[in-house]
Every structure is written in C-alpha cells, then in structure tokens.
Design a protein around this motif. Sequence first.
Motif, short mmCIF file in Angstrom:
data_model
loop_
_atom_site.label_atom_id
_atom_site.label_comp_id
_atom_site.label_asym_id
_atom_site.label_seq_id
_atom_site.Cartn_x
_atom_site.Cartn_y
_atom_site.Cartn_z
N SER A 280 -110.54 68.64 37.32
CA SER A 280 -109.39 70.13 36.27
C SER A 280 -109.25 70.10 34.92
O SER A 280 -110.37 70.79 33.80
CB SER A 280 -108.69 69.75 36.94
N LEU A 281 -110.20 68.24 34.97
CA LEU A 281 -109.35 67.58 33.49
C LEU A 281 -110.80 68.08 32.53
O LEU A 281 -111.11 69.01 31.21
CB LEU A 281 -109.69 66.08 33.03
N LYS A 282 -112.05 68.07 33.23
CA LYS A 282 -113.45 68.51 32.55
C LYS A 282 -113.08 70.46 32.07
O LYS A 282 -113.67 70.27 30.61
CB LYS A 282 -114.21 68.33 33.74
N GLN A 283 -113.07 71.20 33.33
CA GLN A 283 -113.05 72.55 33.08
C GLN A 283 -111.63 72.43 32.13
O GLN A 283 -112.15 73.86 31.29
CB GLN A 283 -112.34 73.27 34.22
N TYR A 284 -110.66 71.99 31.83
CA TYR A 284 -109.27 72.54 30.59
C TYR A 284 -110.10 71.83 29.24
O TYR A 284 -109.46 72.57 28.49
CB TYR A 284 -108.26 71.42 31.21
N THR A 285 -110.31 71.19 29.46
CA THR A 285 -111.27 70.78 28.01
C THR A 285 -112.25 71.39 27.81
O THR A 285 -112.24 71.65 25.98
CB THR A 285 -111.37 68.49 28.16
N GLU B 125 -100.04 58.29 34.14
CA GLU B 125 -102.37 58.76 33.16
C GLU B 125 -102.39 59.76 33.05
O GLU B 125 -103.59 60.31 32.46
CB GLU B 125 -101.91 57.43 33.02
N GLN B 126 -102.45 60.06 34.44
CA GLN B 126 -103.84 61.39 34.73
C GLN B 126 -102.59 62.39 33.59
O GLN B 126 -103.70 63.50 33.07
CB GLN B 126 -102.95 61.70 36.33
N ASN B 127 -101.69 62.72 33.83
CA ASN B 127 -101.15 63.81 32.55
C ASN B 127 -100.89 63.28 31.33
O ASN B 127 -101.33 64.53 30.32
CB ASN B 127 -99.88 64.63 32.81
N LYS B 128 -101.46 62.19 30.71
CA LYS B 128 -101.21 61.96 29.55
C LYS B 128 -102.78 62.02 29.70
O LYS B 128 -103.04 62.79 28.04
CB LYS B 128 -101.38 61.12 29.17
N ALA B 129 -104.08 62.12 30.37
CA ALA B 129 -105.02 62.48 30.03
C ALA B 129 -105.30 63.39 29.19
O ALA B 129 -105.82 63.88 28.34
CB ALA B 129 -106.35 61.97 30.96
N PHE B 130 -104.64 64.80 30.30
CA PHE B 130 -104.46 66.51 29.54
C PHE B 130 -103.75 66.61 28.06
O PHE B 130 -104.84 66.88 27.24
CB PHE B 130 -104.11 66.75 30.87
N ILE B 131 -102.73 66.13 28.03
CA ILE B 131 -102.43 65.76 26.72
C ILE B 131 -103.15 65.19 25.80
O ILE B 131 -103.52 65.22 24.83
CB ILE B 131 -100.86 64.72 26.28
N ASP B 132 -104.02 63.83 26.31
CA ASP B 132 -104.97 63.71 24.60
C ASP B 132 -106.17 64.37 24.20
O ASP B 132 -106.10 64.52 23.03
CB ASP B 132 -105.20 61.78 25.30
N ALA B 133 -106.06 65.29 25.90
CA ALA B 133 -107.83 65.61 25.85
C ALA B 133 -107.47 67.44 24.46
O ALA B 133 -107.87 67.37 23.24
CB ALA B 133 -108.12 65.94 27.54
N ALA B 134 -106.13 67.73 24.23
CA ALA B 134 -105.35 69.13 24.07
C ALA B 134 -106.20 68.25 22.41
O ALA B 134 -105.77 69.31 21.47
CB ALA B 134 -103.98 69.32 24.28
N ASN B 135 -104.94 67.05 22.58
CA ASN B 135 -103.84 66.91 21.11
C ASN B 135 -105.91 66.12 20.18
O ASN B 135 -106.19 66.64 18.72
CB ASN B 135 -102.96 65.46 20.97
N TYR C 111 -99.89 73.33 22.41
CA TYR C 111 -98.26 73.20 21.95
C TYR C 111 -98.01 73.38 23.80
O TYR C 111 -99.88 73.50 24.74
CB TYR C 111 -97.36 74.31 21.96
N HIS C 112 -97.20 72.24 24.42
CA HIS C 112 -97.99 71.53 26.01
C HIS C 112 -96.31 72.65 26.27
O HIS C 112 -95.10 71.89 25.84
CB HIS C 112 -97.61 70.56 26.04
N PRO D 119 -97.04 59.87 20.40
CA PRO D 119 -96.16 60.44 18.92
C PRO D 119 -96.66 61.90 18.63
O PRO D 119 -96.18 62.83 17.85
CB PRO D 119 -96.75 59.86 18.36
N GLU D 120 -98.39 62.81 18.62
CA GLU D 120 -98.32 63.80 18.64
C GLU D 120 -98.37 64.99 19.29
O GLU D 120 -98.71 66.11 19.38
CB GLU D 120 -99.73 63.32 18.84
N LEU D 121 -97.82 64.26 20.70
CA LEU D 121 -97.12 65.71 21.68
C LEU D 121 -96.62 66.13 20.73
O LEU D 121 -95.51 66.40 20.89
CB LEU D 121 -96.75 64.96 22.87
#
Length: 290
Positions: free
Chosen positions: A91-96, A122-132, A143-144, A166-168
């Motif tokens: 899912s993370l790969k597809q999202y990114t 940590e899993q949710n943070k991985a999606f946020i970090d990829a987007a940022n 935006y999230h 902080p970048e969220l």
Amino acid sequence: MRMPLTLVVLLFSFIGLSQKKQLQFFQTDWGRQISWDAFCEKTKAAGYDGIETWFPRDKKSQNELKTALEKYDLKVGFLNGTNKSIPFKESLKQYTAHFKTLVSWNPVYINCHTGSDFFTFEQNKAFIDAANKIAKESNIPIYHETHRGRFSFNLPDTKKYLSAIPELKLNLDISHWMVVHESLLQNQDKELEEIVNRSHHIHARVGHAEGPQVNDPEAPEWKKAVERHMDIWEKVIRKQWEGKDVFTITTEFGPADYMPTLPYTQLPVADQWKANVYMMKLLKERFNID
C-alpha cells in the motif's frame, strides 16, 4: 493635522496586503454523473475557481478532464489515498508511486486520505513522511485530511502526529470529528489550537453529533452546527492569511447515500449541488468577498 509619511506608507501597505487576501473555492466531483465538460461548465458558472477529484483511471477520461479544465479555466486539486485492503508495504509503495502521476499535472494541492486507524503510529508516519518528501521535491502542497478510518480519525491522536512531524499539514474536515467525538467540540477550543495552526485547506461540509453531514445546511435546525463550523473555519483561514494571500476551500457535501435519503425510494432529502454552492456563498459573505 498632517499624517507622518511613514504612517501613510504603512497604512497603504496594510490596505494593499488586506486587498490581496483571497479564498479559492473548489467544487467536489463526488457523485458526478455528467461529462467532465458539463461538470466543469456548471462549476465555472457557479463561481468556483477549480475542482477537487480523484485522478481518472482511463486515458479517455483523463484527456476529457484536461480539456475541460483548460476550456473553462479551472484549477484542480487531486486526492490520493492509502489502500487499506492490501498489505502495508504494498500500500505504501502504491500510495507513493501515485504521487508521480498527480504531480505531473501540477495541481494546486494534493489532499490525502492517509493511513489507517488500524495501522501503528510508525506505519502511518511512513505514509506521511513519503508525502512530505514528495511535497518538498515538487513544491506542491500535500495535505492530510482529518478523516474517519485514517490516522487522523480523532482529535487527540491527530495531535500526537502533529507533535512528532513538524512538516505535517492538515486538510481540516472537522465534520468527521463532530460525529467521532459526538459533539460540536464546544469546549475543546484549547485542544483545537494546534489543529487550527496546522490546517492549510478546508473541506466545507457541516457535520453534527450523530453524523458527518447535516441533511441541509440551510435548514434552521442546523444553524448552531453551521455557525460552529464557520467559527472554526474562520480561525483557520485568518491564521493562514497571516503567512499567505490565498487560502483554498473545497465545498464537499456528498451525494446519496452520504446525503441522507428517504426509505425505500432512496431519494436524497436535499440537493447536493445547492448545499455546496450555499457553503461557498456563506463563506464569501463571512469574509466580504464578491
């Protein structure tokens, strides 16, 4: 008495800055049943600046969307989402990867349904970090959305992510939290301060203690709910106007069955399009915008 030159300059600078402040309105295509051309024509005629949509799956629809956006001089904001039905890593790969397609269209922003309420921090943070990371590389705001079923499904948990990242940047759809917390969050203004500070886009839909969407925002029984949402939105907009001239808003009342329906016939009890245009009108009146 003559005013000192420095005061005159400051006064005119302030007036100039205040005149620059803008709201840009995007119409959701959620529930769209007409062609892209007809939808964009209707959206432009209603006074919108753009549309918000998921990226079309087929090439024909993509071409029709691009043609319609150009024809009616409309901006676009795209959505991206975490697929919760497949394993986390996939899912993370597809999202990114999907960001690459969205970014190539140079949208005004990308709004994300990010993570899952069943994922770990940590899993949710991985999606946020990829987007940022992609937002920084592309210079396109990502935006999230505060949304049920996602990492941001409630107020206290969302604040934990804001503290850690902080970048969220949030898209505040506070209608979700009204039903999650079964209140209009009347006594939570202090808890909302950081949310207000970190919200860079708004989904202008009105929820209530028992649902994410009132049946008709013009109905007098929902006046209290509408005013509560408007008060929170105003704080967000004025906060963001401190650092930028344009704030974006999507009117996002949904179609049946998100819109309440009558039993048996399943006819919607109100008009989705009318509700969305009404929200745009209310916000323009609130900020004295033509």
